[in-house]
Design a protein around this motif. Structure first.
Motif, PDB file in Angstrom:
ATOM      1  N   ARG A  82       0.837  -1.201   0.000  1.00 37.98           N
ATOM      2  CA  ARG A  82       0.000   0.000   0.000  1.00 37.98           C
ATOM      3  C   ARG A  82       0.878   1.259   0.000  1.00 37.98           C
ATOM      4  NH1 ARG A  82      -3.624  -0.618   5.140  1.00 37.98           N
ATOM      5  NH2 ARG A  82      -1.776  -1.696   5.901  1.00 37.98           N
ATOM      6  N   PRO A  83       0.451   2.324  -0.706  1.00 41.04           N
ATOM      7  CA  PRO A  83       1.216   3.572  -0.653  1.00 41.04           C
ATOM      8  C   PRO A  83       1.288   4.096   0.781  1.00 41.04           C
ATOM      9  CG  PRO A  83      -0.611   3.745  -2.233  1.00 41.04           C
ATOM     10  CD  PRO A  83      -0.724   2.411  -1.571  1.00 41.04           C
ATOM     11  N   ARG A  84       2.455   4.679   1.131  1.00 46.01           N
ATOM     12  CA  ARG A  84       2.634   5.246   2.474  1.00 46.01           C
ATOM     13  C   ARG A  84       2.645   6.761   2.368  1.00 46.01           C
ATOM     14  NH1 ARG A  84       6.270   0.771   2.989  1.00 46.01           N
ATOM     15  NH2 ARG A  84       7.899   1.983   2.003  1.00 46.01           N
ATOM     16  N   LEU A  85       1.596   7.392   2.882  1.00 49.30           N
ATOM     17  CA  LEU A  85       1.496   8.849   2.804  1.00 49.30           C
ATOM     18  C   LEU A  85       1.894   9.479   4.131  1.00 49.30           C
ATOM     19  CD1 LEU A  85      -2.048   9.246   1.132  1.00 49.30           C
ATOM     20  CD2 LEU A  85       0.110   8.556   0.077  1.00 49.30           C
ATOM     21  N   LEU A  86       2.508  10.656   4.041  1.00 49.12           N
ATOM     22  CA  LEU A  86       2.753  11.471   5.235  1.00 49.12           C
ATOM     23  C   LEU A  86       2.008  12.783   5.050  1.00 49.12           C
ATOM     24  CD1 LEU A  86       4.255  12.317   7.864  1.00 49.12           C
ATOM     25  CD2 LEU A  86       6.100  13.154   6.376  1.00 49.12           C
ATOM     26  N   GLY A 107      -5.453   0.021  -0.656  1.00 46.73           N
ATOM     27  CA  GLY A 107      -5.606   0.811   0.557  1.00 46.73           C
ATOM     28  C   GLY A 107      -4.470   1.797   0.695  1.00 46.73           C
ATOM     29  N   VAL A 108      -4.334   2.395   1.876  1.00 49.05           N
ATOM     30  CA  VAL A 108      -3.249   3.355   2.149  1.00 49.05           C
ATOM     31  C   VAL A 108      -2.774   3.205   3.584  1.00 49.05           C
ATOM     32  CG1 VAL A 108      -3.636   5.329   0.612  1.00 49.05           C
ATOM     33  CG2 VAL A 108      -5.011   5.121   2.673  1.00 49.05           C
ATOM     34  N   ILE A 109      -1.527   3.598   3.785  1.00 50.00           N
ATOM     35  CA  ILE A 109      -0.998   3.774   5.139  1.00 50.00           C
ATOM     36  C   ILE A 109      -0.770   5.277   5.271  1.00 50.00           C
ATOM     37  CG2 ILE A 109       0.967   3.324   6.655  1.00 50.00           C
ATOM     38  CD1 ILE A 109       1.300   0.654   5.098  1.00 50.00           C
ATOM     39  N   ILE A 110      -1.322   5.895   6.314  1.00 53.61           N
ATOM     40  CA  ILE A 110      -1.184   7.347   6.462  1.00 53.61           C
ATOM     41  C   ILE A 110      -0.508   7.678   7.782  1.00 53.61           C
ATOM     42  CG2 ILE A 110      -2.387   9.558   6.556  1.00 53.61           C
ATOM     43  CD1 ILE A 110      -4.595   8.477   4.891  1.00 53.61           C
ATOM     44  N   VAL A 111       0.581   8.434   7.709  1.00 49.71           N
ATOM     45  CA  VAL A 111       1.281   8.890   8.905  1.00 49.71           C
ATOM     46  C   VAL A 111       0.845  10.326   9.208  1.00 49.71           C
ATOM     47  CG1 VAL A 111       3.528   9.346   9.952  1.00 49.71           C
ATOM     48  CG2 VAL A 111       3.279   7.435   8.336  1.00 49.71           C
TER      49      VAL A 111
END
Ligand code: SAH
Length: 233
Positions: A82-86, A107-111
């Motif tokens: 999944r793309p990792r967004l900050l 999906g996404v991983i969001i920091v």
């Protein structure tokens, strides 16, 4: 597989927030998407569970520590594509086009950042894609993450009641949307434009498109310019 969002935050209680209601909330109940949170503080190792420290070089505020944040990221994303967004005001401004791309993935991983931001080394080492929701500064990434997820979830297949309602929306086709009217036919002395009640669907489509062009030229000439540049290039 249903769309899966994982949010890394110091405030997991802020989720799912408004996404627990209305269309997004019902879609989650139906299993069309899911959200889990990771408490970044759980990855601190000292007895005070420290997550931040003073900025190298001096200055105001605190910076999220790279070691703690990296452990939190690694806990979620092993073998995870999944793309990792900050969330970051320095990021690329979010567009409907990027939202559409994200919505077609798993999906996404969001920091979510806090304080002055996060240590630059973890952004690079964990290949975080910095995303901004606009040219203003929030106190934390959580509301930004909720906004990014809201925009994604509403266009997941089957989430909006009427899938066609997405077709003419603002930014689709590089234009703002035409104005809307509904009954009563006359309100405070103002009539609904006659063409909308004419029953002539071709003429209505044409009118709506013209209105969208006028509105976009007036309010967002940058969108028209971007479209022209895109066509030329
Ligand atoms: N010192 C930073 C601002 C930190 S604001 C700077 O000047 O660039 C604290 C956190 O809020 C950020 O780490 C980020 O996660 C979030 N945030 C603030 N404004 C945002 C925006 N416009 N878009 C996305 N996230 C934002």
């Amino acid at each position: 597989m249903a769309f899966r969002a994982t949010v890394l935050t110091l405030y997991p209680e802020m989720f799912p927030g408004h996404l627990g209601f209305s269309l997004a909330g019902k879609a989650a109940e139906r299993g069309q998407w899911s959200l889990d949170t990771v408490q970044i503080r759980d990855f601190a190792t000292d007895k005070h569970r420290t997550v931040d420290d003073t900025p190298a070089g001096g200055g105001a505020g605190m910076v999220l520590k790279p070691d703690v944040l990296a452990r939190a990221i690694d806990s979620t994303s092993e073998n995870d594509t999944r793309p990792r967004l900050l969330m970051s005001p320095r990021g690329k401004p979010l567009t409907q086009e990027r939202v559409r791309q994200l919505a077609t993935g798993d999906g996404v991983i969001i920091v979510c950042g806090r304080f002055e931001g996060v240590d630059q080394r973890v952004i690079e080492a964990r290949e975080l894609e910095e995303v901004s929701i606009g040219d203003y500064v929030l106190s934390g990434g959580e509301p930004a993450a909720l906004i990014v997820l809201d925009a994604i979830v509403r266009i997941l297949p089957g989430v909006m009641g009427n899938d066609l309602s997405g077709l003419h929306e603002s930014f689709e086709g590089g234009l703002l949307e035409h104005p809307h009217y509904t009954r009563p036919q006359e309100w405070e002395g103002h009539e609904i434009p006659a063409i909308l009640t004419s029953g002539n669907h071709g003429a209505i489509e044409k009118w709506r498109h013209e209105q969208a062009v006028v509105l976009t030229k007036e309010r967002r000439p940058d969108l028209i310019a971007a479209q022209k540049a895109g066509k030329a290039g």
